[in-house]
Motif scaffolding. Structure first.
Motif, PDB file in Angstrom:
ATOM      1  N   PHE A 141       0.886  -1.162   0.000  1.00  0.00           N
ATOM      2  CA  PHE A 141       0.000   0.000   0.000  1.00  0.00           C
ATOM      3  C   PHE A 141       0.922   1.210   0.000  1.00  0.00           C
ATOM      4  O   PHE A 141       1.630   1.446   0.969  1.00  0.00           O
ATOM      5  CB  PHE A 141      -0.876  -0.020   1.256  1.00  0.00           C
ATOM      6  N   VAL A 142       0.961   1.940  -1.116  1.00  0.00           N
ATOM      7  CA  VAL A 142       1.886   3.071  -1.190  1.00  0.00           C
ATOM      8  C   VAL A 142       1.120   4.376  -1.406  1.00  0.00           C
ATOM      9  O   VAL A 142      -0.013   4.380  -1.887  1.00  0.00           O
ATOM     10  CB  VAL A 142       2.930   2.906  -2.316  1.00  0.00           C
ATOM     11  N   THR A 143       1.756   5.474  -1.031  1.00  0.00           N
ATOM     12  CA  THR A 143       1.150   6.787  -1.224  1.00  0.00           C
ATOM     13  C   THR A 143       2.053   7.670  -2.077  1.00  0.00           C
ATOM     14  O   THR A 143       3.265   7.675  -1.889  1.00  0.00           O
ATOM     15  CB  THR A 143       0.918   7.473   0.140  1.00  0.00           C
ATOM     16  N   LEU A 144       1.432   8.362  -3.012  1.00  0.00           N
ATOM     17  CA  LEU A 144       2.136   9.429  -3.724  1.00  0.00           C
ATOM     18  C   LEU A 144       1.773  10.734  -3.032  1.00  0.00           C
ATOM     19  O   LEU A 144       0.603  11.053  -2.862  1.00  0.00           O
ATOM     20  CB  LEU A 144       1.722   9.496  -5.202  1.00  0.00           C
ATOM     21  N   PHE A 145       2.789  11.456  -2.634  1.00  0.00           N
ATOM     22  CA  PHE A 145       2.619  12.642  -1.811  1.00  0.00           C
ATOM     23  C   PHE A 145       3.294  13.799  -2.536  1.00  0.00           C
ATOM     24  O   PHE A 145       4.288  13.608  -3.221  1.00  0.00           O
ATOM     25  CB  PHE A 145       3.300  12.361  -0.458  1.00  0.00           C
ATOM     26  N   GLY A 146       2.765  14.990  -2.382  1.00  0.00           N
ATOM     27  CA  GLY A 146       3.404  16.140  -3.020  1.00  0.00           C
ATOM     28  C   GLY A 146       2.380  17.205  -3.320  1.00  0.00           C
ATOM     29  O   GLY A 146       1.177  16.955  -3.286  1.00  0.00           O
ATOM     30  N   GLU A 147       2.883  18.405  -3.621  1.00  0.00           N
ATOM     31  CA  GLU A 147       1.962  19.520  -3.835  1.00  0.00           C
ATOM     32  C   GLU A 147       1.170  19.334  -5.135  1.00  0.00           C
ATOM     33  O   GLU A 147       1.523  18.490  -5.972  1.00  0.00           O
ATOM     34  CB  GLU A 147       2.743  20.834  -3.861  1.00  0.00           C
ATOM     35  N   THR A 176      -2.483  -4.392  -4.839  1.00  0.00           N
ATOM     36  CA  THR A 176      -1.419  -3.410  -4.713  1.00  0.00           C
ATOM     37  C   THR A 176      -2.149  -2.070  -4.811  1.00  0.00           C
ATOM     38  O   THR A 176      -2.828  -1.817  -5.800  1.00  0.00           O
ATOM     39  CB  THR A 176      -0.402  -3.548  -5.858  1.00  0.00           C
ATOM     40  N   THR A 177      -2.064  -1.268  -3.771  1.00  0.00           N
ATOM     41  CA  THR A 177      -2.889  -0.065  -3.719  1.00  0.00           C
ATOM     42  C   THR A 177      -2.011   1.185  -3.780  1.00  0.00           C
ATOM     43  O   THR A 177      -0.990   1.260  -3.093  1.00  0.00           O
ATOM     44  CB  THR A 177      -3.746  -0.054  -2.441  1.00  0.00           C
ATOM     45  N   ILE A 178      -2.413   2.130  -4.614  1.00  0.00           N
ATOM     46  CA  ILE A 178      -1.683   3.390  -4.734  1.00  0.00           C
ATOM     47  C   ILE A 178      -2.634   4.530  -4.365  1.00  0.00           C
ATOM     48  O   ILE A 178      -3.674   4.709  -4.992  1.00  0.00           O
ATOM     49  CB  ILE A 178      -1.141   3.602  -6.159  1.00  0.00           C
ATOM     50  N   LEU A 179      -2.270   5.267  -3.334  1.00  0.00           N
ATOM     51  CA  LEU A 179      -3.117   6.333  -2.808  1.00  0.00           C
ATOM     52  C   LEU A 179      -2.474   7.690  -3.092  1.00  0.00           C
ATOM     53  O   LEU A 179      -1.258   7.843  -3.012  1.00  0.00           O
ATOM     54  CB  LEU A 179      -3.242   6.137  -1.290  1.00  0.00           C
ATOM     55  N   VAL A 180      -3.315   8.668  -3.421  1.00  0.00           N
ATOM     56  CA  VAL A 180      -2.861  10.060  -3.408  1.00  0.00           C
ATOM     57  C   VAL A 180      -3.568  10.722  -2.236  1.00  0.00           C
ATOM     58  O   VAL A 180      -4.793  10.651  -2.128  1.00  0.00           O
ATOM     59  CB  VAL A 180      -3.223  10.801  -4.715  1.00  0.00           C
ATOM     60  N   SER A 181      -2.804  11.295  -1.319  1.00  0.00           N
ATOM     61  CA  SER A 181      -3.403  11.950  -0.162  1.00  0.00           C
ATOM     62  C   SER A 181      -2.465  13.021   0.356  1.00  0.00           C
ATOM     63  O   SER A 181      -1.256  12.961   0.159  1.00  0.00           O
ATOM     64  CB  SER A 181      -3.670  10.912   0.936  1.00  0.00           C
ATOM     65  N   HIS A 182      -3.062  14.031   1.020  1.00  0.00           N
ATOM     66  CA  HIS A 182      -2.252  15.084   1.650  1.00  0.00           C
ATOM     67  C   HIS A 182      -2.324  14.997   3.169  1.00  0.00           C
ATOM     68  O   HIS A 182      -1.685  15.770   3.864  1.00  0.00           O
ATOM     69  CB  HIS A 182      -2.754  16.466   1.209  1.00  0.00           C
ATOM     70  N   ASP A 183      -3.128  14.056   3.664  1.00  0.00           N
ATOM     71  CA  ASP A 183      -3.385  13.958   5.101  1.00  0.00           C
ATOM     72  C   ASP A 183      -2.351  13.015   5.723  1.00  0.00           C
ATOM     73  O   ASP A 183      -2.385  11.808   5.505  1.00  0.00           O
ATOM     74  CB  ASP A 183      -4.811  13.422   5.284  1.00  0.00           C
ATOM     75  N   ILE A 184      -1.416  13.589   6.490  1.00  0.00           N
ATOM     76  CA  ILE A 184      -0.293  12.801   7.000  1.00  0.00           C
ATOM     77  C   ILE A 184      -0.775  11.669   7.911  1.00  0.00           C
ATOM     78  O   ILE A 184      -0.291  10.543   7.825  1.00  0.00           O
ATOM     79  CB  ILE A 184       0.718  13.714   7.713  1.00  0.00           C
ATOM     80  N   GLY A 185      -1.779  11.975   8.768  1.00  0.00           N
ATOM     81  CA  GLY A 185      -2.313  10.922   9.639  1.00  0.00           C
ATOM     82  C   GLY A 185      -2.835   9.757   8.819  1.00  0.00           C
ATOM     83  O   GLY A 185      -2.587   8.585   9.124  1.00  0.00           O
ATOM     84  N   ILE A 220      -2.011   8.968   5.715  1.00  0.00           N
ATOM     85  CA  ILE A 220      -0.926   8.304   4.984  1.00  0.00           C
ATOM     86  C   ILE A 220      -0.192   7.326   5.904  1.00  0.00           C
ATOM     87  O   ILE A 220       0.072   6.183   5.534  1.00  0.00           O
ATOM     88  CB  ILE A 220       0.055   9.353   4.415  1.00  0.00           C
ATOM     89  N   VAL A 221       0.105   7.786   7.121  1.00  0.00           N
ATOM     90  CA  VAL A 221       0.849   6.937   8.059  1.00  0.00           C
ATOM     91  C   VAL A 221       0.016   5.717   8.450  1.00  0.00           C
ATOM     92  O   VAL A 221       0.515   4.614   8.569  1.00  0.00           O
ATOM     93  CB  VAL A 221       1.272   7.744   9.302  1.00  0.00           C
ATOM     94  N   LYS A 222      -1.292   5.941   8.613  1.00  0.00           N
ATOM     95  CA  LYS A 222      -2.181   4.854   9.017  1.00  0.00           C
ATOM     96  C   LYS A 222      -2.299   3.786   7.921  1.00  0.00           C
ATOM     97  O   LYS A 222      -2.341   2.597   8.207  1.00  0.00           O
ATOM     98  CB  LYS A 222      -3.561   5.443   9.303  1.00  0.00           C
ATOM     99  N   LEU A 223      -2.361   4.235   6.665  1.00  0.00           N
ATOM    100  CA  LEU A 223      -2.669   3.308   5.581  1.00  0.00           C
ATOM    101  C   LEU A 223      -1.451   2.731   4.880  1.00  0.00           C
ATOM    102  O   LEU A 223      -1.448   1.573   4.487  1.00  0.00           O
ATOM    103  CB  LEU A 223      -3.559   3.997   4.532  1.00  0.00           C
TER     104      LEU A 223
END
Lengths: 133, 290
Positions: B30-36, B186-195, B197-200
């Motif tokens: 489970f990964v996150t793409l993070f960024g402005e 395989t999950t790819i998330l886009v999120s800006h919420d740090i809580g 992102i860390v949880k998932l």
């Protein structure tokens, strides 16, 4: 946050907790209790570098050098600056660690007669010290 | 394993940008793409799902090549096993919940999956309802169930929860984790919420101007593992006020506002809206049964 570098010289583990001794770069020794063991936190290794963190408001100040009190960490310091507020005062202290900031009540500053240039002991309980690997 | 090596000229708000991205994601992560905004997150996901064609590069998923500009391979979106969930749900308003799901079936696919997904998403009682009669959280559960109809291997979640209130977000975060595990995605998330992102997520990739500039395990990425402190939360600075010789910083953590005393030197480095770590030793808080 007061933050100073050192390296680990003692690890005393019992169950899930450890008391960790850190020799600071200035030669002083500080102690911290953590809910970690060398198994749960790989950074807990003799000789490893860590930063020791403690909050300004957790620093106690004494004018007596030998106090019979249950505060493990004691370091000599000299007050180099004082900013007096109504309730709280901010003391800048020169110590062997470097500059330590202590925020204590203005009441205590008055009662103890603290002033710029005075030599004091600063004290921090071991459960107030955070280690940052 | 998903391996992306993509080049694409993009028009962004600040003019042209060249996306030049190398990214590897392990199967089952489970990964996150993070960024402005405008960093290229959504464009990357659109290229992975086949909705946007890269100028050049390679997309490999497991043993299969989905895109290879040198060999002229470019699988159609429907040939790629990707489920896509958008922030705005994108449900068909004229169809019932069940019809929305059925519409996603590919030709000749067994309909049994629809019942299974409706049940898993607890949508059985709502299956004849039209989307407009559903709450935001219910709509997003429908959108998620629809994305799973074709049994994708990859689930893409593009800010799926950002339109929901906090209570619903937390509930759906749990649900996303369940879905990820149950369907071995395989999950790819886009999120800006740090809580969130860390949880998932297992891993975070930070994108900036079309490139990966930082990656790491979620808690390490945001510095949450940087101290021995066990009483720690991430939050957002709401207010910084001077009181006497100190500052009091109000921080929003979940739906609670906590206040933290800060030395002037530290407070000077903070501003309203900053994401911050709030930490203390486990020895300090008191605990009482309510």
């Amino acid at each position: 946050m007061n933050s100073f570098p050192g390296h680990i010289t003692d690890i005393n583990t019992n169950g899930a907790m450890s008391i960790v001794g850190v020799e600071m770069d200035g030669g002083e020794k500080l102690m911290s209790i953590v809910i970690d063991t060398p198994e749960s936190a790989p950074y807990l290794k003799m000789g490893n570098k860590v930063n020791v963190l403690f909050k300004e408001l957790e620093v106690a100040v004494s004018t007596q050098t030998e106090l019979d009190i249950s505060i493990e960490n004691r370091i000599a310091g000299k007050i180099t600056n004082m900013e007096m507020g109504v309730l709280l005062s901010r003391l800048t202290l020169e110590t062997s660690l470097g500059v330590v900031i202590a925020i204590i009540s203005s009441m205590s500053v008055g009662k103890m007669g603290l002033g710029k240039g005075m030599n004091v002991m600063i004290m921090v309980k071991l459960n107030e010290i955070i280690l940052a690997p | 394993m998903i391996s992306l090596n993509l080049k694409k000229k993009l028009k962004s708000a600040g003019g042209q940008m060249v996306l030049d991205l190398k990214l590897t994601i392990e199967k089952g992560q489970f990964v996150t793409l993070f960024g402005e905004s405008g960093a290229g997150k959504t464009s990357t996901l659109r290229m992975l799902s086949g909705l946007l064609k890269p100028d050049s590069g390679l997309i490999e998923v497991g043993e299969t090549t989905w895109f290879n500009s040198d060999e002229n391979i470019d699988l159609k979106p429907q040939q790629r096993k990707v489920g896509y969930v958008f922030q705005d749900y994108a449900l068909f308003p004229n169809m019932s919940v069940r019809q929305n799901l059925e519409y996603a079936l590919h030709k000749g696919q067994d309909k049994a999956i629809i019942g299974e997904l409706l049940q898993f998403a607890e949508l059985n009682e709502l299956e004849q309802r039209k989307p407009e009669t559903l709450s935001g959280g219910q709509k997003q559960r429908v959108a998620l169930a629809r994305a799973l109809v074709q049994r994708p291997e990859i689930l893409i979640l593009d800010e799926p929860l950002s339109a929901l209130d906090l209570k619903m977000r937390i509930k759906l975060q749990e649900y996303l984790l369940q879905v990820h595990r149950k369907y071995k995605l395989t999950t790819i998330l886009v999120s800006h919420d740090i809580g969130e992102i860390v949880k998932l997520s297992d891993k975070v990739f930070e994108l900036h101007k079309g490139r990966v500039i930082k990656k790491g395990a979620a808690a390490d990425f945001f510095g949450l593992n940087k101290t021995s402190a066990k009483f720690r939360f991430s939050g957002e600075v709401l207010k910084i006020q001077k009181e006497d010789v100190i500052y009091i910083v109000s921080v929003l953590i979940g739906n609670d506002i906590v206040r933290v005393v800060s030395d002037p030197i530290e407070a000077a480095q903070l501003k309203v809206g900053d994401q911050v770590l709030v930490a203390s030793k486990a020895f300090n808080p008191i605990i009482q049964k309510l």
